[in-house]
Design a protein around this motif. Sequence first.
Motif, PDB file in Angstrom:
ATOM      1  N   THR A  16       0.843  -1.274   0.167  1.00 45.18           N
ATOM      2  CA  THR A  16       0.043   0.065   0.058  1.00 45.18           C
ATOM      3  C   THR A  16       0.782   1.399   0.171  1.00 45.18           C
ATOM      4  O   THR A  16       0.644   2.171  -0.909  1.00 45.18           O
ATOM      5  CB  THR A  16      -0.926   0.068   1.128  1.00 45.18           C
ATOM      6  OG1 THR A  16      -1.903  -0.907   1.222  1.00 45.18           O
ATOM      7  CG2 THR A  16      -1.669   1.281   1.221  1.00 45.18           C
ATOM      8  N   ALA A  17       1.978   1.419   0.915  1.00 40.69           N
ATOM      9  CA  ALA A  17       2.741   2.444   1.026  1.00 40.69           C
ATOM     10  C   ALA A  17       3.502   2.553  -0.240  1.00 40.69           C
ATOM     11  O   ALA A  17       3.641   3.881  -0.830  1.00 40.69           O
ATOM     12  CB  ALA A  17       3.750   2.197   2.195  1.00 40.69           C
ATOM     13  N   ALA A  18       3.952   1.478  -0.971  1.00 39.19           N
ATOM     14  CA  ALA A  18       4.765   1.852  -2.360  1.00 39.19           C
ATOM     15  C   ALA A  18       3.842   2.199  -3.336  1.00 39.19           C
ATOM     16  O   ALA A  18       4.515   3.073  -4.073  1.00 39.19           O
ATOM     17  CB  ALA A  18       5.336   0.198  -2.431  1.00 39.19           C
ATOM     18  N   LEU A  19       2.715   1.745  -3.330  1.00 32.56           N
ATOM     19  CA  LEU A  19       1.867   2.281  -4.374  1.00 32.56           C
ATOM     20  C   LEU A  19       1.441   3.664  -4.237  1.00 32.56           C
ATOM     21  O   LEU A  19       1.308   4.401  -5.144  1.00 32.56           O
ATOM     22  CB  LEU A  19       0.303   1.394  -4.545  1.00 32.56           C
ATOM     23  CG  LEU A  19       0.711   0.082  -5.005  1.00 32.56           C
ATOM     24  CD1 LEU A  19      -0.676  -0.948  -4.588  1.00 32.56           C
ATOM     25  CD2 LEU A  19       1.057  -0.114  -6.602  1.00 32.56           C
ATOM     26  N   GLN A  20       1.032   4.126  -2.850  1.00 31.74           N
ATOM     27  CA  GLN A  20       0.706   5.531  -2.492  1.00 31.74           C
ATOM     28  C   GLN A  20       1.608   6.488  -2.747  1.00 31.74           C
ATOM     29  O   GLN A  20       1.674   7.689  -2.884  1.00 31.74           O
ATOM     30  CB  GLN A  20      -0.060   5.600  -1.259  1.00 31.74           C
ATOM     31  CG  GLN A  20      -1.129   4.935  -0.995  1.00 31.74           C
ATOM     32  CD  GLN A  20      -1.776   4.832   0.169  1.00 31.74           C
ATOM     33  OE1 GLN A  20      -0.959   4.900   1.276  1.00 31.74           O
ATOM     34  NE2 GLN A  20      -2.807   4.678   0.660  1.00 31.74           N
ATOM     35  N   ARG A  27       0.778   6.557 -10.522  1.00 33.96           N
ATOM     36  CA  ARG A  27      -0.452   6.058  -9.297  1.00 33.96           C
ATOM     37  C   ARG A  27      -1.693   5.681 -10.005  1.00 33.96           C
ATOM     38  O   ARG A  27      -2.154   6.430 -10.820  1.00 33.96           O
ATOM     39  CB  ARG A  27      -0.557   7.272  -8.414  1.00 33.96           C
ATOM     40  CG  ARG A  27      -1.346   6.931  -7.214  1.00 33.96           C
ATOM     41  CD  ARG A  27      -1.458   7.973  -6.268  1.00 33.96           C
ATOM     42  NE  ARG A  27      -0.210   8.709  -6.120  1.00 33.96           N
ATOM     43  CZ  ARG A  27       0.082  10.034  -6.030  1.00 33.96           C
ATOM     44  NH1 ARG A  27      -0.987  10.920  -6.456  1.00 33.96           N
ATOM     45  NH2 ARG A  27       1.190  10.623  -5.989  1.00 33.96           N
ATOM     46  N   ASP A  28      -2.154   4.560  -9.330  1.00 36.09           N
ATOM     47  CA  ASP A  28      -3.427   4.067  -9.798  1.00 36.09           C
ATOM     48  C   ASP A  28      -4.357   4.720  -8.951  1.00 36.09           C
ATOM     49  O   ASP A  28      -4.623   4.366  -7.666  1.00 36.09           O
ATOM     50  CB  ASP A  28      -3.425   2.663  -9.580  1.00 36.09           C
ATOM     51  CG  ASP A  28      -4.811   1.879 -10.285  1.00 36.09           C
ATOM     52  OD1 ASP A  28      -5.811   2.235 -10.036  1.00 36.09           O
ATOM     53  OD2 ASP A  28      -4.731   0.719 -10.537  1.00 36.09           O
ATOM     54  N   ALA A  70      -2.320  -4.481  -7.721  1.00 33.96           N
ATOM     55  CA  ALA A  70      -1.392  -5.305  -7.151  1.00 33.96           C
ATOM     56  C   ALA A  70       0.350  -4.651  -7.166  1.00 33.96           C
ATOM     57  O   ALA A  70       0.390  -3.698  -7.010  1.00 33.96           O
ATOM     58  CB  ALA A  70      -1.199  -6.726  -7.967  1.00 33.96           C
ATOM     59  N   THR A  71       1.087  -5.567  -7.860  1.00 34.84           N
ATOM     60  CA  THR A  71       2.606  -4.739  -8.232  1.00 34.84           C
ATOM     61  C   THR A  71       2.572  -4.094  -9.588  1.00 34.84           C
ATOM     62  O   THR A  71       3.745  -3.723  -9.959  1.00 34.84           O
ATOM     63  CB  THR A  71       3.710  -5.598  -7.802  1.00 34.84           C
ATOM     64  OG1 THR A  71       3.519  -6.843  -8.957  1.00 34.84           O
ATOM     65  CG2 THR A  71       3.414  -6.286  -6.496  1.00 34.84           C
ATOM     66  N   GLY A  72       1.599  -4.126 -10.281  1.00 34.57           N
ATOM     67  CA  GLY A  72       1.779  -3.697 -11.643  1.00 34.57           C
ATOM     68  C   GLY A  72       2.309  -2.199 -11.961  1.00 34.57           C
ATOM     69  O   GLY A  72       2.763  -2.149 -12.754  1.00 34.57           O
ATOM     70  N   PRO A  73       1.692  -1.321 -11.078  1.00 31.57           N
ATOM     71  CA  PRO A  73       2.188  -0.066 -11.597  1.00 31.57           C
ATOM     72  C   PRO A  73       3.884   0.325 -11.117  1.00 31.57           C
ATOM     73  O   PRO A  73       4.579   1.368 -11.426  1.00 31.57           O
ATOM     74  CB  PRO A  73       1.539   1.019 -10.734  1.00 31.57           C
ATOM     75  CG  PRO A  73       0.154   0.219 -10.400  1.00 31.57           C
ATOM     76  CD  PRO A  73       0.828  -1.097 -10.045  1.00 31.57           C
TER      77      PRO A  73
END
Length: 328
Positions: A16-20, A27-28, A70-73
């Motif tokens: 969550t932290a990595a994506l945010q 960003r998604d 998931a880890t896509g972005p």
Amino acid sequence: MTVIAIEEHWTTPALTAALQGLGEEDRDESLAFNEIGDNRERLHDIGDGRIAAMDEQGIDMQILSLAPPATGPLAAADALSLSRETNDFAADAVRRHPSRLRALCTLPMAAPGAAADELERAAALGFVGAMVYGRTGETALDDPRYDDVFATAARLGQPIFIHPQIPSRVLRQAAYSGFDPMTELALSTFGWGWHLEAAVAALRLIVRGTFDRHPELHIVLGHWGELLLFWQDRVNGLSRIAGLERKVSDYIRSNVFITSSGMFETALLHHALEATSIDRLLFSTDYPFQRPTQPDIQNFLAEFDTDEDRAKFTEGNARRLFRIDEPR
């Protein structure tokens, strides 16, 4: 009656932290749905709290799947490390609750050379399949660089679940803009856009000849087939033009499994039973984004004509597809 739910989401605080932390361009924005109500708390819990929620719904087993995107972005190196980390975390949860949980692995699709290797590693850990998305950056899932993933999945008997994802920014601007931000987001995701994205990804795999090269490969589509079951007459016309060995609808009936994703509408069930076989239908609730109650679930299951068909939908097809009863 045993009930196995196969599209039940989770995530980790680290992911969550990595994506945010991604820049605006990467960003998604659909991550906003993870923050509604107590979704984040439920997504982060694949222990006792989740088991209690399953008991309340009358779910005997969940097949865990990492929440979108998931880890896509993520950049390739981060996608690889976090894919391995989250897969290890899920494997540990399954070991702690072997009678209640299984899991789909996540793959570092931004690092195509490593994705097939991670699928092989995850299968050895006991994962029953993988969840992917129709596009990684600008690269479509049917791009030849991913063919090793599908070859490995077919060889290992690991089904590939294609989950919806938010459309590209260019497409969102062209097709889904002109409203307030939340309406644009809803229209481009759960209201419509998500489902077209997943349907197009599956259709492109068929047109690319993926199932001619890998006839043992199985994919899974949620939301009663992401609209494809309603449009088979039209898409069949692609077979001749693309030089396919069979009609598109034949690939759908032989290589595609369909889940309910918590959409417990009887009209959708009956159409699916006409458009494909009962042997291709799977139960899922899309937890925690959809939370049907135990009475909701039981009322829907009463729509099946026979106990045999009901049992296939709630557990039999999942056990067969994901080889749940086989030793790992």
